[in-house]
Design an enzyme around this catalytic site. Structure first.
Site, short mmCIF file in Angstrom:
data_model
loop_
_atom_site.label_atom_id
_atom_site.label_comp_id
_atom_site.label_asym_id
_atom_site.label_seq_id
_atom_site.Cartn_x
_atom_site.Cartn_y
_atom_site.Cartn_z
CB SER A 64 -0.97 0.00 1.18
OG SER A 64 -0.29 -0.28 2.36
CG ASN A 76 2.23 -7.11 -13.75
OD1 ASN A 76 2.38 -6.33 -12.83
ND2 ASN A 76 2.84 -8.28 -13.80
CG ASP A 82 2.42 -19.11 -14.83
OD1 ASP A 82 1.20 -19.03 -14.72
OD2 ASP A 82 3.09 -18.37 -15.57
CE1 TYR A 85 9.82 -16.62 -15.12
CE2 TYR A 85 9.99 -16.14 -12.79
CZ TYR A 85 10.30 -15.85 -14.10
OH TYR A 85 11.11 -14.77 -14.38
#
Ligand SMILES: O=c1ccn([C@H]2C[C@H](O)[C@@H](COP(=O)(O)OP(=O)(O)OP(=O)(O)O)O2)c(=O)[nH]1
Length: 144
Positions: A64, A76, A82, A85
């Protein structure tokens, strides 16, 4: 309790820690100094690669305070790591846009993550009509 196997690319950042009680999200640190001009985009290295528990993915979100402290927004919005990865060179990175000139220092806590169970396998069944009442959306219930 779940185990995450973790590889560090530098000894200049503090080790990741799970802190019980306050927030169970785990802070991520910049592993290199990164200077950014207003409007610039960079992938900020986070200095870690991990093998997540089987059946999990990780979600990376801003803290925050990230914008207030560093003047960056996460390009993004939510980073999805994933389970696959997990190679030795699969270092986590934060895609960031600087809204002002800024310098991110090594070991700065710029983001946070948690692990999330993979969704079930999904089969799409095509239909002509769903047969349900429309709810309406995008502000259909008004403002107040
Ligand atoms: O904020 C992020 C988002 C993703 N990743 C890594 C982990 C993820 O598994 C991989 C690929 O991410 P994703 O599938 O969301 O990206 P893509 O743009 O679809 O690329 P790809 O073609 O590699 O799937 O990049 C990060 O390090 N940080």
């Amino acid at each position: 309790m779940e185990k995450i196997r973790i590889k560090y690319f530098t000894d200049k950042i503090e080790k990741l820690t799970y802190i019980d009680g306050k927030s169970d999200w785990i802070d991520l640190r910049a592993s290199e100094e990164v200077e950014m001009k207003a409007g610039e985009f960079k992938l900020i290295p986070l200095g870690v690669a991990m093998e997540l528990p089987k059946g999990y993915e990780a979600h990376i979100m801003p803290r925050s305070s990230s914008y207030k402290n560093f003047g960056i927004i996460q390009a993004n919005s939510c980073g999805i790591v994933d389970g696959s990865y997990c190679g030795d060179n699969d270092m986590w990175r934060l895609p960031a846009i600087a809204m002002r000139d800024t310098v991110i220092h090594v070991n700065d806590r710029i983001a946070q993550f948690r692990i999330v169970e993979n969704q079930p396998q999904i089969h799409f069944e095509e239909v002509e009509s769903l047969g349900n009442q429309d709810r309406g959306g995008f502000g259909s219930t008004g403002i107040q």
